[in-house]
Design an enzyme around this catalytic site. Structure first.
Site, PDB file in Angstrom:
ATOM      1  N   LYS A   1      26.249 -11.275 -12.571  1.00 31.88           N
ATOM      2  CA  LYS A   1      25.839 -12.031 -11.390  1.00 31.88           C
ATOM      3  C   LYS A   1      25.345 -11.118 -10.281  1.00 31.88           C
ATOM      4  CE  LYS A   1      26.218 -16.003  -8.977  1.00 31.88           C
ATOM      5  NZ  LYS A   1      24.915 -16.523  -9.368  1.00 31.88           N
TER       6      LYS A   1
ATOM      7  N   ASN B   1      33.245   1.263 -10.313  1.00 25.71           N
ATOM      8  CA  ASN B   1      32.072   0.391 -10.297  1.00 25.71           C
ATOM      9  C   ASN B   1      30.926   1.196  -9.687  1.00 25.71           C
ATOM     10  OD1 ASN B   1      30.993  -2.137  -7.981  1.00 25.71           O
ATOM     11  ND2 ASN B   1      30.153  -1.706  -9.974  1.00 25.71           N
ATOM     12  N   GLY B   2      29.805   1.271 -10.406  1.00 27.00           N
ATOM     13  CA  GLY B   2      28.656   2.006  -9.873  1.00 27.00           C
ATOM     14  C   GLY B   2      28.007   2.831 -10.972  1.00 27.00           C
TER      15      GLY B   2
ATOM     16  N   GLU C   1      10.987 -20.040 -11.947  1.00 27.29           N
ATOM     17  CA  GLU C   1      12.429 -20.238 -11.878  1.00 27.29           C
ATOM     18  C   GLU C   1      12.926 -21.064 -13.075  1.00 27.29           C
ATOM     19  OE1 GLU C   1      14.794 -18.914 -10.406  1.00 27.29           O
ATOM     20  OE2 GLU C   1      16.437 -20.357 -10.461  1.00 27.29           O
TER      21      GLU C   1
HETATM   22  C1  G6P Z   1      21.149 -11.236 -10.981  1.00 25.55           C
HETATM   23  C2  G6P Z   1      21.637 -12.667 -11.130  1.00 25.55           C
HETATM   24  C3  G6P Z   1      20.546 -13.626 -10.668  1.00 25.55           C
HETATM   25  C4  G6P Z   1      20.139 -13.304  -9.232  1.00 25.55           C
HETATM   26  C5  G6P Z   1      19.715 -11.842  -9.090  1.00 25.55           C
HETATM   27  C6  G6P Z   1      19.561 -11.462  -7.620  1.00 25.55           C
HETATM   28  O1  G6P Z   1      20.121 -10.997 -11.881  1.00 25.55           O
HETATM   29  O2  G6P Z   1      21.988 -12.931 -12.474  1.00 25.55           O
HETATM   30  O3  G6P Z   1      21.031 -14.950 -10.736  1.00 25.55           O
HETATM   31  O4  G6P Z   1      19.087 -14.130  -8.850  1.00 25.55           O
HETATM   32  O5  G6P Z   1      20.709 -10.978  -9.634  1.00 25.55           O
HETATM   33  O6  G6P Z   1      20.820 -11.556  -7.020  1.00 25.55           O
HETATM   34  P1  G6P Z   1      21.077 -11.741  -5.482  1.00 25.55           P
HETATM   35  O7  G6P Z   1      22.577 -11.750  -5.356  1.00 25.55           O
HETATM   36  O8  G6P Z   1      20.454 -10.579  -4.789  1.00 25.55           O
HETATM   37  O9  G6P Z   1      20.474 -13.034  -5.077  1.00 25.55           O
END
Ligand code: G6P
Length: 606
Positions: free
Chosen positions: A601, A98-99, A479
Site C-alpha cells: 500500500k 524498513n527502508g 484508473e
Molecule cells: C501504491 C499503492 C497505490 C497508490 C500508490 C501511491 O502503489 O498500491 O494504491 O495509489 O502507491 O500511493 P500514495 O499513498 O502516494 O497515494
C-alpha cells in the site's frame, strides 16, 4: 514498504506485536517475524503473511520487550532466511528494518574483509552487521556505533534494535522511512504507522531524520542527533480516526472502503474546503491562490490519476495552466520549477518515496507546496506549506478506492476555490449543485452492484482488457485498468479513445474486450465511432453510459448505466463501477483482493 513495530514496558508484548503487525500488513506481506527478549532472545519467522507467523508461535510465550516486522521484499526473495528480525554476526544485536540501504553491497564487501559472514541476501542484515561491527570497534558503545553506522550507510531506514545484554532497552533510529513512537503508563511503542499502536499509546513523538533514541520500560530515556548531540522530541496528543476497525461485515476491506465512499463524499461536501497551514494565514492562502501563475501536480499510481483529473478541473474552472507529472519521472529530469507556481503533491499515505522526494525538490527550488493527503502526521504533511486532508479514514485495501474519490472531491473543491478567488466567478459555481448530489448518486450506483457482478461473471476468463475514455474519462480509463491489473492480475491498458487507432486496435479480437467509458457528452459521437471501430473488428464492448443514452447502449455488448451527472464530475461516479467490476473479477479468479501479490500500500522505496 515493510512495517515494523516494537514495544518495551511492563505488559506482555506478544499480543501488542501481533496486533500491530496485522495493522501494518498493508505495507507488505512477503514474510513476517518477531523477536522477544525475555531474559533470552527468541526469534520466530515465517514466509508469507502474519497468519503463517501466528501458526508457528508457541501457545504460551512470556516477554515484555520485543520487535516485529512484516516484509515487502526488495533485496532477496521472500523466504524465511530473508525475513526479519535479523540476528547480527556477533549474536548480540537483533534488528527490524524498513527502508533500503543503497550502498549495501559496498558495505557488505568491507564487512567481508573484516571477517563477517551473512545469513540472508538482505540489505537490512548488512546495516545490522555494520552497526554490530561499529559496536565492537567502539567498545560496546551503541550510541557511537549508530553515529558511525549512520555516517556510512546511504539510503532510508527506520530500525529498532534489541541488545542481548540489555534486556528491556530498545534503540530506535530513523532516516527517511516513516516512524512514530507512542507512550502510555505501561511503556514505549514504536511503529511505521500510528494506527499500529494507537489502540494503546496516548502520547506520540515523531523522530526526525538521524535521531537515535533509547527507549526503556520507563519510556523514552534519551534522544540524540545523528552526530550524537543530546536533544528532545516534542510529544503530541493525537486522536485517531474511529473509522479504522475491522471489515464491518464486508468480506474484504476493499469492499468496505468502496461502500464508504458516499458517506465520505457527503462529509467532505458538507463543509467549505479547509486548507490548513502553519505557515500562512487564510488571507495569505487566498492571495497565493490569486497570484500563482500555474499549478504542477505530482503523484504516483492512483494519486497520479486523480492528479490528471485535477488538471482538467483546474484548467476548466480556474482557467489556470496546470500540468500533472509522475513524481518519479519529474524528480530526475532536472525540471524547470517556476517559483510562482503552486506545486500540489497528492498522496493517500503521505509517505510515497518518489512523491516526497519530488516535493523536496520543488521546495528547495522555492515553490509553494500544498499536500493533498489522507494520513495525518505523515511526512508529506510535515514537508508541505499547506495541507488539504482527505478525511477518508484509514484505507487498508492495497488497491486505492475511497482515497481516490476523496482526492477527486478535494480537487473539485480546490478548483472551485481557485476559480472564485481568481475572479472566474461563473465557473466557481458550476459544480455546486451537482457536487452536493454526489453522495446520493454514488449510493444509487452501489445499489446496482449486482449488475457489475453479472458482468464480471461474463468476462472473468478474459486475460486482456482495453479501457478507453476521452477527456476526463481518459484518466478514469487508466484508473479502471489499474484496478483490474492490481487485484485480478489481468493485463489491462488504459488509453485515450482517439489513440486507440495508433496501436492498441491491433490487439482487438473477440477475446480482448474493451471497457468503454462513454459518459462524456462533449465527445460522445467520437467515442461512438471508436466503439464501432472495435465492433467492426469483432471486439466486445462493455460500456459505462449515462442513464438513457441510446447511442452507445444500442451498439455495446453490455452496458452499465450511471445516474445522469455533468461531465466534469462523472469521474467521481464512474470510479465506483470500475472498482466493483475489478473486485468481482478478482473474487471469481480466486485472487487475494486486499493483499494482491507483489504489491504494497505504501511504497516507501524508489
Ligand atoms: C501504491 C499503492 C497505490 C497508490 C500508490 C501511491 O502503489 O498500491 O494504491 O495509489 O502507491 O500511493 P500514495 O499513498 O502516494 O497515494
Amino acid at each position: 514498504m515493510c512495517g515494523i513495530v516494537g514495544y518495551t514496558g511492563n505488559r506482555q508484548v506478544l499480543d501488542i506485536l501481533i496486533e500491530g503487525l496485522e495493522k501494518l500488513e498493508y505495507r507488505g506481506y512477503d514474510s513476517a517475524g518477531i523477536a522477544v527478549h525475555n531474559g533470552e532472545m527468541k526469534i520466530f519467522k515465517s514466509q508469507g503473511n502474519i497468519s503463517s507467523l501466528k501458526s508457528k508461535l508457541p501457545s504460551r510465550f512470556e516477554g515484555t520487550s520485543g520487535i516485529a516486522h512484516t516484509r515487502w521484499a526488495t533485496h532477496g526473495i521472500p523466504n524465511e532466511r530473508n525475513a526479519h528480525p535479523h540476528l547480527s554476526f556477533s549474536g548480540n544485536l537483533v534488528m527490524v528494518h524498513n527502508g533500503i540501504i543503497e550502498n549495501s553491497e559496498e558495505i557488505r564487501e568491507e564487512l567481508f574483509a573484516n571477517g563477517y559472514t551473512f545469513v540472508s541476501e538482505t540489505d537490512s542484515e548488512v546495516l545490522l552487521n555494520l552497526i554490530d561491527y561499529e559496536y565492537v570497534v567502539s567498545n560496546d558503545n551503541i550510541l557511537q556505533a549508530l553515529i558511525n553506522a549512520q555516517a556510512k550507510a546511504k539510503g532510508s531506514y527506520a530500525i529498532v534494535l534489541l541488545d542481548k545484554n540489555r534486556p528491556g532497552e530498545q534503540v530506535i533510529c530513523r532516516h527517511g522511512s516513516p516512524l512514530v513512537m507512542g507512550l502510555d503508563d505501561s511503556g514505549c511503542y514504536t511503529a511505521s504507522d500510528i494506527y499500529a499502536i494507537s489502540e494503546y499509546a496516548t502520547r506520540f513523538v515523531f523522530p526526525e531524520n538521524g535521531d537515535i533514541i533509547f527507549a526503556g520500560t520507563d519510556g523514552i530515556r534519551e534522544v540524540y542527533t545523528a552526530e550524537g548531540k543530546k536533544k528532545s522530541l516534542e510529544e503530541k496528543k493525537y486522536i485517531v480516526d474511529g473509522r479504522l476497525s475491522g471489515k464491518d461485515g464486508f468480506d474484504h476491506y476493499m469492499m468496505k472502503e468502496i461502500f464508504q465512499q458516499p458517506e465520505i463524499a457527503r462529509d467532505l461536501l458538507s463543509k467549505p474546503l479547509p486548507v490548513v497551514s502553519e505557515k500562512y494565514s487564510a488571507e495569505e492562502i487566498d492571495n497565493i491562490f490569486r497570484t500563482i501563475k500555474g499549478v504542477t501536480i505530482l503523484g504516483c499510481g492512483t494519486s497520479w490519476h486523480s492528479g490528471l483529473i485535477g488538471r482538467y478541473l483546474l484548467e476548466r474552472l480556474a482557467r489556470i495552466p496546470a500540468n500533472t507529472e509522475y513524481a518519479s519521472e519529474y524528480r530526475y529530469r532536472d525540471p524547470v520549477i517556476p517559483s510562482d507556481y503552486l506545486v500540489i503533491s497528492i498522496s493517500q499515505s503521505g509517505e510515497t518515496a518518489d512523491t516526497l522526494a519530488a516535493n523536496t525538490l520543488v521546495r528547495e527550488a522555492g515553490a509553494i507546496t500544498l499536500g493533498i493527503l489522507n494520513v495525518k502526521n505523515s511526512t508529506l504533511e510535515r514537508e508541505t506549506d499547506m495541507q488539504i486532508y482527505l478525511e477518508a479514514g484509514p484505507e487498508i485495501g492495497v488497491a486505492s478506492t475511497k482515497a481516490y474519490t476523496a482526492q477527486l472531491v478535494r480537487l473539485a473543491q480546490l478548483a472551485e476555490r481557485l476559480a472564485w478567488v481568481r475572479g472566474e466567478t461563473v465557473n466557481s459555481t458550476l459544480l455546486n449543485g451537482d457536487l452536493r448530489q454526489m453522495a446520493e448518486t454514488m449510493t444509487m450506483i452501489l445499489k446496482r452492484s449486482g449488475k457489475l457482478k453479472m458482468l464480471a461473471d461474463k468476462y472473468s476468463d478474459s486475460n486482456n482488457f482495453l479501457f478507453l475514455g476521452r477527456g476526463l474519462n481518459y484518466p478514469s480509463a487508466l484508473e479502471g485498468a489499474l484496478k483490474l491489473k492490481e487485484i485480478s492480475y489481468i493485463h489491462a491498458e488504459g488509453y485515450p479513445g482517439a489513440e486507440m487507432k495508433h496501436g492498441p486496435i491491433a490487439l482487438i479480437d473477440h477475446d480482448f474486450p474493451t471497457m468503454a467509458i462513454a459518459t462524456d457528452r462533449e465527445n460522445l459521437s467520437k467515442m461512438v465511432s471508436n466503439i464501432k471501430e472495435i465492433k467492426a473488428r469483432n471486439g466486445r464492448i462493455i460500456a459505462i453510459i449515462q442513464e438513457g443514452d441510446e447511442s452507445v447502449r444500442s451498439i455495446a455488448d453490455d452496458y452499465f448505466e450511471i445516474p445522469n451527472v455533468p461531465d466534469l464530475i462523472a469521474p467521481m461516479v464512474t470510479a465506483l463501477p470500475l472498482q466493483l467490476f475489478a473486485y468481482y473479477i478478482s473474487l471469481n479468479r480466486g485472487c487475494n483482493v486486499d493483499q494482491p501479490r507483489n504489491l504494497a500500500k505504501s511504497v516507501t522505496v524508489e
